[in-house]
Design a protein around this motif. Sequence first.
Motif, PDB file in Angstrom:
ATOM      1  N   ALA B 348       0.805  -1.221   0.000  1.00  0.00           N
ATOM      2  CA  ALA B 348       0.000   0.000   0.000  1.00  0.00           C
ATOM      3  C   ALA B 348       0.840   1.274   0.000  1.00  0.00           C
ATOM      4  N   ILE B 349       2.167   1.140   0.148  1.00  0.00           N
ATOM      5  CA  ILE B 349       2.950   2.375   0.191  1.00  0.00           C
ATOM      6  C   ILE B 349       3.163   2.916  -1.222  1.00  0.00           C
ATOM      7  N   GLU B 350       3.432   4.208  -1.297  1.00  0.00           N
ATOM      8  CA  GLU B 350       3.709   4.861  -2.574  1.00  0.00           C
ATOM      9  C   GLU B 350       5.097   5.449  -2.544  1.00  0.00           C
ATOM     10  N   THR B 351       5.878   5.139  -3.555  1.00  0.00           N
ATOM     11  CA  THR B 351       7.205   5.717  -3.626  1.00  0.00           C
ATOM     12  C   THR B 351       7.683   5.676  -5.077  1.00  0.00           C
ATOM     13  N   ALA B 352       8.789   6.360  -5.342  1.00  0.00           N
ATOM     14  CA  ALA B 352       9.406   6.247  -6.658  1.00  0.00           C
ATOM     15  C   ALA B 352      10.371   5.060  -6.624  1.00  0.00           C
ATOM     16  N   TYR B 353      10.749   4.573  -7.792  1.00  0.00           N
ATOM     17  CA  TYR B 353      11.608   3.390  -7.841  1.00  0.00           C
ATOM     18  C   TYR B 353      12.769   3.551  -8.827  1.00  0.00           C
ATOM     19  N   TYR B 354      13.854   2.871  -8.467  1.00  0.00           N
ATOM     20  CA  TYR B 354      14.975   2.627  -9.369  1.00  0.00           C
ATOM     21  C   TYR B 354      14.862   1.160  -9.735  1.00  0.00           C
ATOM     22  N   LEU B 355      14.921   0.853 -11.029  1.00  0.00           N
ATOM     23  CA  LEU B 355      14.862  -0.551 -11.466  1.00  0.00           C
ATOM     24  C   LEU B 355      16.092  -0.865 -12.324  1.00  0.00           C
ATOM     25  N   ARG B 356      16.620  -2.054 -12.130  1.00  0.00           N
ATOM     26  CA  ARG B 356      17.675  -2.520 -13.046  1.00  0.00           C
ATOM     27  C   ARG B 356      17.260  -3.886 -13.587  1.00  0.00           C
ATOM     28  N   LEU B 357      17.296  -4.003 -14.902  1.00  0.00           N
ATOM     29  CA  LEU B 357      17.016  -5.301 -15.484  1.00  0.00           C
ATOM     30  C   LEU B 357      18.005  -5.554 -16.617  1.00  0.00           C
ATOM     31  N   HIS B 358      18.180  -6.808 -16.938  1.00  0.00           N
ATOM     32  CA  HIS B 358      19.130  -7.182 -17.986  1.00  0.00           C
ATOM     33  C   HIS B 358      18.349  -7.837 -19.106  1.00  0.00           C
TER      34      HIS B 358
END
Lengths: 436, 436
Positions: B348-358
């Motif tokens: 339920a929390i709201e935040t911005a994200y950093y994502l790393r994928l290959h």
Amino acid sequence: MKPVKVGICGLGTVGGGTFNVLERNASEIARRAGRPIIVEQIATRRDNPSCDTHQVACTQDIFEVVNNPEIDIVVELIGGYDTAYELVMQAIRQGKHVVTANKALIAVYGNEIFKAAEEAGVIVAFEAAVAGGIPIIKSIREGLTANQINWVAGIINGTGNYILTNMRDHKRDFTEVLAEAQALGYAEADPTFDVEGIDAAHKLTILASIAFGIPLQFDKAYTEGIARLLPMDIEQADVLGYVIKHLGITKRTEQGLELRVHPTLIPKERLLANVHGVKNAVMVYGDAVGPTLYYGAGAGAEPTASAVVADIIDVAREMATDQNNRVPYLAFSEVAQAKDMPVLPMEAIETAYYLRLHAVDRPGVLARVATILSDQGISIEALIQKEATEGELVPIILMTHKTREASMNEAIRQLEALVDVAGDVVRIRVENLDEQ
Amino acid sequence: MKPVKVGICGLGTVGGGTFNVLERNASEIARRAGRPIIVEQIATRRDNPSCDTHQVACTQDIFEVVNNPEIDIVVELIGGYDTAYELVMQAIRQGKHVVTANKALIAVYGNEIFKAAEEAGVIVAFEAAVAGGIPIIKSIREGLTANQINWVAGIINGTGNYILTNMRDHKRDFTEVLAEAQALGYAEADPTFDVEGIDAAHKLTILASIAFGIPLQFDKAYTEGIARLLPMDIEQADVLGYVIKHLGITKRTEQGLELRVHPTLIPKERLLANVHGVKNAVMVYGDAVGPTLYYGAGAGAEPTASAVVADIIDVAREMATDQNNRVPYLAFSEVAQAKDMPVLPMEAIETAYYLRLHAVDRPGVLARVATILSDQGISIEALIQKEATEGELVPIILMTHKTREASMNEAIRQLEALVDVAGDVVRIRVENLDEQ
């Protein structure tokens, strides 16, 4: 429990903020204080449009508040010396507890006020007098009680820090930035108290007393302002790895106590160097805890109100307490005599220095400069000589190792007497803030 | 005034520091406390070579201290849950006041302990349990009482911060730096509590309770450690203007309360981003005061002792005070029911994200990634696609705007299901720390 009743004297910026915070957060405050805090009366000469006071008794006469038998705590937010002094002393004589945000009053008349308060058995609380909303008085006076405090250094004037931040970020002149700060309301029409370091010295005087357990000695504080700083000095400091901040510094040494406000070069990587704009921050070094830092808003309506209201709640809790069990006004139950820990004259302090001088571009000038410094036992840590343009004066920037201010004064006198050196030698003190 | 007598249980790092600080600074402490503080008895299984205890009665049995009728304050510094719990509860039953540095004990058994203490009319003080020598409990519980606290975010585990600082400064792997920290004594042989965020969650649980006036709810805290962070993520964060810190965050929202410990990207220019090595710092946002920050040593013998001794002095002052006039254990005289302010599940929390994928370097991959995010209502703030080497996987770095964790979980599930994406998607939360 029985509500505690406060009378607010002064409904300006801080008074208005205090009223609004007490109203808006009334239920949380009551849960924290264990009883409701009620604004029983307000004394003000004019309305504050940000406050809805129609449910509170208002008067134009602050002394009505002092004489109101319903009131437990008089909140002095009128500022200045004379009337504020009268108000606080009368409140004390009436057996009222006092909360004040008035740093000038405490720094100058505090010894007298606390003596009267002790005799009357009342509390005088003044968290808001130093660094606005930052609970720095409480942190030193109660949070660091285990420590022998070695030193305190702080950015404790938001106006000055706003000006220095802008001079640095935009490479602008002092006068230009000051004018802008005045237009934005960050600086007063008469900015003397802020830019000359008097306001900071008031606050530093209070911090020194609670850190070291000595009487308030504002008249012994050394103050030097920021009006003479040039963008060039800020830039050269940057090249050398430093930022210039207007610091209040008080330090315990074997000889006595340092108590001084002046522009100071501090290493860029220190947290204090990264405190920008109108924000305040205070570093405190305790022998057990090491370095600690406290940061926040040093001024403004609600940040200052935050400290005023915290004091009101403390007083509400402590007023039923036996006087011996209250936190002493100046942190120590017996304040040391000034002679036990004298405030040192500026000539006796030791620090490193940044020097800027302008010399004729002639062979041998640097040698003569170096000789004068060396004769005074001053060793050079870094030297920058700008490239000369035909016939122009060359700026020479020097960083020295630690030396006594008396030796530096003598060296500067001799440097200024050199025919090759034009005008004054600019001297800015350097503190690494990494000492114990 | 009559001396106050303390019994120290445990003479390890913190116990030894406490004893030494009480001895070394005895006269300043007496001046501050208004009475001498005397170590009446020490219970320890083995000597601490840094302490000269030959003038103090020593025992191997901690319960002797609890039963010693001379002792006013029992100082619990043995750590752990079981025996410490027994010790504290017995002390309370004996009508002794308690000072403890035990965050695990308070976070897990605090509700019970405070209930028993209230019934017995004794004080239980625990400043040293959070952020070592920084007076953060006092600052929130007393210094910011005027405020509705909106959020608290802190670096509250020195070991983790030491590891992250070293990974960043020297571009090294987690395991390598951890091994070094263990060799230097900055990390335990079993580092789980520190690197998995459990220790930080204990402290955050306590901070949340005193900030919001809710019962301690350690079991509701979300914890995520730093063991899976790669130097690559730290480097990419840097490129994007961020630093990765292991933060404890608790926030009041309209839906309920966030209570979470995880690696977090924060903007480089924040003071918290500039807190390095084993140091701790806590940011507190109050509605009146705005953002404030408290920095210092979060562990170590004397820094922790600084907080323990400050508590002892507070207790010495308050023990004669009527219970209603003492500062409540968890800051509020009536602690709100958990149902009034429920701890939100992580989804339920709201935040911005950093994502790393290959991903495989094939046309259309980015489009498929972008579609999945967009279908979940997630908007992209920045994207870095590394150059591909023939046949290799391409790392793709994404920064998103704020979104609900539930949506992000679903997006990650779909991303990981793409045939073009290899392995797990790494997700690190982002906080700008500039919200009210």
